[in-house]
Design a protein around this motif. Structure first.
Motif, PDB file in Angstrom:
ATOM      1  N   GLU A   1      31.168 -29.565 -34.724  1.00 14.28           N
ATOM      2  CA  GLU A   1      30.049 -29.778 -33.799  1.00 14.28           C
ATOM      3  C   GLU A   1      29.940 -31.249 -33.404  1.00 14.28           C
ATOM      4  OE1 GLU A   1      26.672 -28.237 -35.813  1.00 14.28           O
ATOM      5  OE2 GLU A   1      27.121 -26.127 -35.354  1.00 14.28           O
ATOM      6  N   ASP A   2      30.090 -32.136 -34.389  1.00 21.28           N
ATOM      7  CA  ASP A   2      30.030 -33.576 -34.107  1.00 21.28           C
ATOM      8  C   ASP A   2      31.191 -33.999 -33.208  1.00 21.28           C
ATOM      9  OD1 ASP A   2      27.735 -33.935 -35.626  1.00 21.28           O
ATOM     10  OD2 ASP A   2      28.861 -34.318 -37.465  1.00 21.28           O
ATOM     11  N   ASP A   3      32.405 -33.498 -33.507  1.00 23.89           N
ATOM     12  CA  ASP A   3      33.581 -33.842 -32.696  1.00 23.89           C
ATOM     13  C   ASP A   3      33.385 -33.415 -31.241  1.00 23.89           C
ATOM     14  OD1 ASP A   3      34.740 -34.826 -34.956  1.00 23.89           O
ATOM     15  OD2 ASP A   3      36.143 -33.167 -35.244  1.00 23.89           O
ATOM     16  N   LEU A   4      32.940 -32.190 -31.055  1.00 26.95           N
ATOM     17  CA  LEU A   4      32.745 -31.681 -29.696  1.00 26.95           C
ATOM     18  C   LEU A   4      31.666 -32.462 -28.965  1.00 26.95           C
ATOM     19  CD1 LEU A   4      32.966 -27.820 -30.365  1.00 26.95           C
ATOM     20  CD2 LEU A   4      34.686 -29.285 -29.286  1.00 26.95           C
ATOM     21  N   ARG A   5      30.635 -32.877 -29.686  1.00 21.30           N
ATOM     22  CA  ARG A   5      29.563 -33.666 -29.055  1.00 21.30           C
ATOM     23  C   ARG A   5      30.093 -35.017 -28.580  1.00 21.30           C
ATOM     24  NH1 ARG A   5      24.967 -36.759 -31.209  1.00 21.30           N
ATOM     25  NH2 ARG A   5      25.575 -36.184 -33.318  1.00 21.30           N
ATOM     26  N   VAL A   6      30.944 -35.658 -29.393  1.00 20.55           N
ATOM     27  CA  VAL A   6      31.529 -36.943 -29.007  1.00 20.55           C
ATOM     28  C   VAL A   6      32.371 -36.783 -27.743  1.00 20.55           C
ATOM     29  CG1 VAL A   6      33.185 -38.725 -29.671  1.00 20.55           C
ATOM     30  CG2 VAL A   6      31.514 -37.921 -31.329  1.00 20.55           C
ATOM     31  N   LEU A   7      33.209 -35.735 -27.695  1.00 19.83           N
ATOM     32  CA  LEU A   7      34.074 -35.522 -26.531  1.00 19.83           C
ATOM     33  C   LEU A   7      33.266 -35.113 -25.303  1.00 19.83           C
ATOM     34  CD1 LEU A   7      37.050 -33.613 -28.210  1.00 19.83           C
ATOM     35  CD2 LEU A   7      36.981 -36.011 -27.499  1.00 19.83           C
ATOM     36  N   ARG A   8      32.216 -34.331 -25.520  1.00 21.14           N
ATOM     37  CA  ARG A   8      31.398 -33.853 -24.393  1.00 21.14           C
ATOM     38  C   ARG A   8      30.539 -34.970 -23.817  1.00 21.14           C
ATOM     39  NH1 ARG A   8      29.215 -30.199 -26.981  1.00 21.14           N
ATOM     40  NH2 ARG A   8      27.242 -31.213 -27.527  1.00 21.14           N
ATOM     41  N   GLU A   9      29.867 -35.701 -24.687  1.00 20.07           N
ATOM     42  CA  GLU A   9      28.930 -36.736 -24.227  1.00 20.07           C
ATOM     43  C   GLU A   9      29.594 -38.102 -24.076  1.00 20.07           C
ATOM     44  OE1 GLU A   9      25.663 -36.759 -26.928  1.00 20.07           O
ATOM     45  OE2 GLU A   9      25.181 -34.628 -26.616  1.00 20.07           O
ATOM     46  N   GLU A  10      30.830 -38.217 -24.583  1.00 21.13           N
ATOM     47  CA  GLU A  10      31.607 -39.462 -24.483  1.00 21.13           C
ATOM     48  C   GLU A  10      30.806 -40.660 -24.994  1.00 21.13           C
ATOM     49  OE1 GLU A  10      33.070 -39.872 -20.516  1.00 21.13           O
ATOM     50  OE2 GLU A  10      34.478 -38.210 -20.710  1.00 21.13           O
TER      51      GLU A  10
END
Length: 483
Positions: A230-239
């Motif tokens: 979830e954290d990884d996807l948030r970093v990639l999504r929100e940059e």
């Protein structure tokens, strides 16, 4: 005689034949001229191309004499074409370099095989050394015999410097990933691990080749993996960068994750993880130590308060009530827990200096004379003197000596004004006045809380801190606080 005389017809025929032969010769002459012109044009085009290519090209004969060179060769050597053509290899190069070229020339002549991709150093006329990649091929003459060598040279000095710098950078990065005590990771757009520091092998108890290419749910327990993904996807999504704390195998970690943005490509994810288990243990030990220290300080202050109580029971009860009210005011003002504790403890011994005041003066059933009151006022300074030399986590001695100071400078003992008075002292000053007016005194009965609050309201921002005053009035009027 007549037989030797040609007829007119014969003469006409011979003339026609001659005319045809002349015409044929004229056609041949014109053809040769066109061929020569075409050859000249092709030679000019070849020379233009020869001089335009960025690769240095030069020809030698079998003796190592330069017979042809293009402009790129002249530029590479720092000479003109005229200064190069006609010179031998030994004239153009230092002895060691010239002997290498001559050896290659003889090898090409003897074995009729080219030498491709030769990396060698050469020296310019200026003395500067450059690195080149050369192709050396046979130079064939009209009879298909080898008459020399053709050299095509590309200067790769800057390219090699860049390559060396890249290699050095990669080697430094490799060593960093091998020996860094911090866990470093890189993941692709599918959040699969593509590069990890070596210490992950010890953390996960598996070799690197079994770790790379895997996602978090293949490496960690389901709950932790779900949170990581979830954290990884948030970093990639929100940059954007995030910081989190995690627990794994009984150890504590703090992780920073951030995106690596790429033009025209999906972002990568990178980050680093620090093992903070020891830090957590230190923090726990420090917290426990501070708690023990607070209990010890509380015990010491209670002992001091009892000493005051033994001399004047009224003063002891007054201090307890002031301490409770001061703590409530500090809480209402949203001060930190540390500041609230400081106010509470200072309030509980704010009249400590009265231990140095004669007992009969403390319980005097009448209003004090000027001389007696001046003696009573020394209790603030006396309290400071008693606490001097004791190292508390808070400035208790300064708070105590200032609790009778007033915003307009009319207080004592130093007639301090405004923000030169500690905030804790300003809070205790209000609690002290409210408790004194609302409670029984040896020389008068209690006047009640309404009169006490009216006094605070009247002198707010004149004698008393406005924020602390408002907090005190809210406690009694809106929140039902009782002394």
């Amino acid at each position: 005689m007549d037989a030797k005389i040609k007829t007119k017809g014969q003469l006409i025929n011979e003339n026609d034949d001659l005319r045809q032969r002349v015409a044929e010769l004229e056609r041949l002459a014109i053809g040769n001229s066109s061929v020569q012109e075409s050859l000249r044009k092709q030679q000019k085009e070849f020379q233009t191309i020869f001089d335009s290519v960025p690769i240095a090209i030069w020809y030698t004969d079998r003796e190592g004499l330069i017979v042809r060179a293009n402009q790129a060769t002249a530029l590479a050597f720092g000479l003109s074409v005229e200064d190069i053509v006609g010179k031998s290899l030994t004239e153009l190069f230092p002895a060691r370099e010239a002997s290498k070229f001559i050896a290659d020339l003889n090898e090409i002549i003897n074995f009729e095989e080219p030498k491709i991709g030769v990396i060698e150093e050469y020296t310019l006329a200026s003395g500067d050394k450059r690195l080149a990649q050369s192709d050396k091929i046979p130079y064939y003459g009209d009879t298909s015999d080898i008459i020399g060598m053709i050299v095509l040279t590309r200067d790769i000095t800057e390219q090699e410097k860049t390559r060396d710098a890249l290699y050095e950078g990669e080697e430094i990065f490799r060593l960093f990933m091998e020996h860094n005590p911090i866990y470093v990771f890189f993941k692709d757009e599918n959040i699969r691990s593509v590069r990890l520091s070596r210490n992950y092998e010890k953390m996960l108890n598996m070799p690197m080749d079994q770790i790379l290419g895997k996602t978090m749910d293949e490496l960690f327990s389901s709950d932790l993996a779900k949170s990581m993904i979830e954290d990884d996807l948030r970093v990639l999504r929100e940059e954007k960068l995030i910081e989190i704390e995690e627990t794994f195998n009984g150890r504590h970690y703090t992780t920073t994750k951030f995106p690596i943005l790429r033009t025209g490509k999906p972002p990568l994810l990178a980050g680093f993880t620090i093992d903070i288990t020891k830090q957590k243990q230190y923090e726990k030990a420090l917290k426990e130590g501070l708690e023990r220290l607070r209990r010890l300080i509380g015990y010491i202050i209670n002992v001091i308060g009892r000493a005051v109580e033994l001399k004047d029971p009224y003063t002891s009860g007054h201090q307890k009530r002031v301490s409770n009210l001061a703590r409530a005011i500090a809480t209402e003002m949203s001060l930190s827990s540390e500041e609230i504790d400081c106010v509470r403890l200072a309030g509980s011994i704010h009249d400590l200096g009265k231990i140095a005041i004669p007992a009969e003066l403390l319980s005097m059933p009448r209003k004090l004379t000027r001389v007696e009151f001046n003696l009573m006022k020394t209790h603030a300074q006396r309290g400071r003197e008693i606490l001097e030399g004791i190292e508390f986590p808070w400035p208790l001695a300064d708070i105590i000596v200032q609790h009778h100071e007033r915003l307009n400078g009319s207080g004592y003992p130093r007639r301090l004004k405004g923000n030169k008075i500690l905030l804790q002292s300003r809070i205790i000053a209000i609690a002290d006045v409210v408790e004194a007016i609302a409670s029984h005194r040896p020389y008068r009965p209690a006047l009640g809380i309404d009169i006490a609050l009216a006094q605070i309201e009247k002198n707010k921002s004149v004698l008393y801190d406005p924020d602390a005053s408002d907090a005190c009035m809210r406690l009694f009027r809106e929140k039902g606080f009782k002394l």
